[in-house]
Design a protein around this motif. Structure first.
Motif, short mmCIF file in Angstrom:
data_model
loop_
_atom_site.label_atom_id
_atom_site.label_comp_id
_atom_site.label_asym_id
_atom_site.label_seq_id
_atom_site.Cartn_x
_atom_site.Cartn_y
_atom_site.Cartn_z
N THR A 1 0.80 -1.23 0.00
CA THR A 1 0.00 0.00 0.00
C THR A 1 0.83 1.27 0.00
O THR A 1 0.29 2.36 -0.21
N GLY A 2 2.13 1.16 0.26
CA GLY A 2 2.97 2.34 0.33
C GLY A 2 3.18 2.85 1.74
O GLY A 2 4.07 3.67 1.98
N THR A 3 2.37 2.39 2.67
CA THR A 3 2.52 2.76 4.08
C THR A 3 2.11 1.56 4.93
O THR A 3 1.24 0.78 4.51
N PRO A 4 2.72 1.35 6.10
CA PRO A 4 2.35 0.19 6.94
C PRO A 4 0.85 0.10 7.17
O PRO A 4 0.21 1.07 7.58
N TYR A 5 0.30 -1.06 6.89
CA TYR A 5 -1.14 -1.28 6.93
C TYR A 5 -1.44 -2.37 7.96
O TYR A 5 -0.94 -3.49 7.83
N PRO A 6 -2.24 -2.08 9.00
CA PRO A 6 -2.38 -3.03 10.11
C PRO A 6 -3.39 -4.15 9.89
O PRO A 6 -3.48 -5.04 10.72
N TYR A 7 -4.14 -4.13 8.80
CA TYR A 7 -5.21 -5.11 8.62
C TYR A 7 -4.83 -6.17 7.60
O TYR A 7 -4.38 -5.86 6.50
N HIS A 8 -5.03 -7.42 7.99
CA HIS A 8 -4.88 -8.55 7.07
C HIS A 8 -5.85 -9.63 7.52
O HIS A 8 -5.97 -9.90 8.72
N GLN A 9 -6.52 -10.25 6.57
CA GLN A 9 -7.59 -11.19 6.91
C GLN A 9 -7.10 -12.42 7.66
O GLN A 9 -7.88 -13.10 8.32
N PHE A 10 -5.81 -12.74 7.59
CA PHE A 10 -5.31 -13.95 8.22
C PHE A 10 -4.88 -13.76 9.67
O PHE A 10 -4.70 -14.74 10.39
N ILE A 11 -4.66 -12.52 10.10
CA ILE A 11 -4.18 -12.28 11.46
C ILE A 11 -5.11 -11.32 12.18
O ILE A 11 -5.92 -10.63 11.55
N ASN A 12 -4.99 -11.28 13.50
CA ASN A 12 -5.81 -10.38 14.29
C ASN A 12 -5.31 -8.94 14.14
O ASN A 12 -4.10 -8.70 14.11
N CYS A 13 -6.23 -8.01 14.07
CA CYS A 13 -5.84 -6.61 13.85
C CYS A 13 -5.04 -6.05 15.03
O CYS A 13 -4.26 -5.11 14.85
N ILE A 14 -5.22 -6.62 16.23
CA ILE A 14 -4.43 -6.15 17.38
C ILE A 14 -2.95 -6.38 17.14
O ILE A 14 -2.11 -5.50 17.38
N LEU A 15 -2.63 -7.56 16.63
CA LEU A 15 -1.24 -7.85 16.27
C LEU A 15 -0.81 -6.97 15.10
O LEU A 15 0.34 -6.52 15.04
N GLY A 16 -1.73 -6.73 14.18
CA GLY A 16 -1.42 -5.87 13.05
C GLY A 16 -1.07 -4.45 13.48
O GLY A 16 -0.14 -3.84 12.95
N TYR A 17 -1.83 -3.92 14.45
CA TYR A 17 -1.52 -2.59 14.97
C TYR A 17 -0.10 -2.54 15.56
O TYR A 17 0.65 -1.60 15.33
N LEU A 18 0.22 -3.58 16.34
CA LEU A 18 1.53 -3.61 17.00
C LEU A 18 2.66 -3.66 15.98
O LEU A 18 3.62 -2.87 16.06
N LEU A 19 2.56 -4.57 15.03
CA LEU A 19 3.65 -4.74 14.07
C LEU A 19 3.74 -3.57 13.09
O LEU A 19 4.85 -3.17 12.70
N SER A 20 2.61 -3.03 12.69
CA SER A 20 2.66 -1.87 11.79
C SER A 20 3.32 -0.68 12.48
O SER A 20 3.99 0.13 11.83
N PHE A 21 3.14 -0.58 13.80
CA PHE A 21 3.82 0.47 14.56
C PHE A 21 5.34 0.29 14.48
O PHE A 21 6.08 1.25 14.25
N PHE A 22 5.79 -0.96 14.66
CA PHE A 22 7.23 -1.22 14.57
C PHE A 22 7.75 -0.94 13.16
O PHE A 22 8.88 -0.45 12.99
N TYR A 23 6.95 -1.27 12.15
CA TYR A 23 7.36 -0.99 10.78
C TYR A 23 7.50 0.52 10.55
O TYR A 23 8.35 0.96 9.77
N ARG A 24 6.65 1.29 11.19
CA ARG A 24 6.76 2.74 11.05
C ARG A 24 8.02 3.27 11.74
O ARG A 24 8.66 4.21 11.25
N MET A 25 8.36 2.66 12.88
CA MET A 25 9.53 3.12 13.63
C MET A 25 10.83 2.70 12.96
O MET A 25 11.76 3.51 12.81
N LEU A 26 10.90 1.43 12.55
CA LEU A 26 12.12 0.90 11.92
C LEU A 26 11.72 0.09 10.69
O LEU A 26 11.64 -1.15 10.73
N PRO A 27 11.46 0.75 9.58
CA PRO A 27 11.02 0.03 8.38
C PRO A 27 12.09 -0.85 7.75
O PRO A 27 11.77 -1.68 6.90
#
Length: 226
Positions: free
Chosen positions: A20-46
């Motif tokens: 998408t060009g920017t960290p996206y926290p939603y994916h149908q295979f995983i829980n969005c809570i985990l997506g929020y956490l990991l997308s945050f880390f991707y924003r901090m250290l891509p």
């Protein structure tokens, strides 16, 4: 190379923002809570592939606890060196390298959580300790964020292990029953709460057009012979 050809690669691309060009926290295979956490880390250290790092660390943690608890059990039961180290050597050379190389999100939560569940099967300490139950519950809950279906199966195993642990420590009495009731209420509410929230978020992001497209994608891409 298995990691590059399974669903984990797609999850990583979504979370990291490659798609998408920017960290996206939603994916149908995983829980969005985990997506929020990991997308945050991707924003901090891509520069770091956090999904892959998390998967490997989870499996290594589960393997560590399996080995740790196995060694404790063998020492308690006064097992010989062959009985103690032969299973460890076999798994280290023939089992774990395969799963670590593939790093599939269907297996990661199982290895991670089972490592903690083995703690409930160790020889008793004479009383029920909240920590002994809480840590495996948190591990199972985290594993379910990686894959819901695997988490459901692990929750069943967790319940059996907790039941065994409580009966072993206290026998059949009111304290044992109270501990089981508290476990079922607290863990059940936490488990359902996390995944009901994920369903709510999915209902807001997955439109009818997306669901129709996804059904076609599954038929022609995931299962082309159907």
């Amino acid at each position: 190379m298995g990691y590059m050809t399974n669903d984990d690669h797609g999850i990583q691309n979504a979370l990291s923002g490659f798609t998408t060009g920017t960290p996206y926290p939603y994916h149908q295979f995983i829980n969005c809570i985990l997506g929020y956490l990991l997308s945050f880390f991707y924003r901090m250290l891509p520069q770091i592939q956090w999904w892959y790092v998390m998967s490997i660390l989870c499996m290594l943690t589960g393997i560590y606890y399996m080995y740790r608890n196995w060694l404790i059990l063998c020492r308690t039961e006064d097992a010989g060196r062959i009985m103690t180290y032969l299973p460890i050597a076999f798994c280290s050379f023939f089992l774990w390298p395969y799963y670590l190389s593939r790093s599939a999100f269907t297996v990661v939560p199982a290895i991670f959580t089972l490592g903690f569940l083995t703690s409930l099967l160790l020889p008793g300490k004479g009383r029920i300790r909240i920590r002994d139950i809480l840590i495996p519950c948190l591990a199972c809950l985290f594993g379910s964020l990686i894959r819901y279906e695997t988490g459901m199966v692990l929750a069943c195993y967790l319940s059996l292990c907790v039941f065994y642990y409580c009966v072993r420590e206290e026998g059949w009495n009111r304290k044992m029953v109270a501990a089981l009731v508290v476990y079922l209420v607290v863990f059940g509410a936490s488990f359902l709460g996390c995944h009901q929230y994920d369903k709510y978020v999915a209902s807001q992001t997955e439109t009818d057009e997306f669901r129709e497209f996804n059904r076609g994608r599954i038929q022609y891409m995931d299962y082309p012979r159907l």
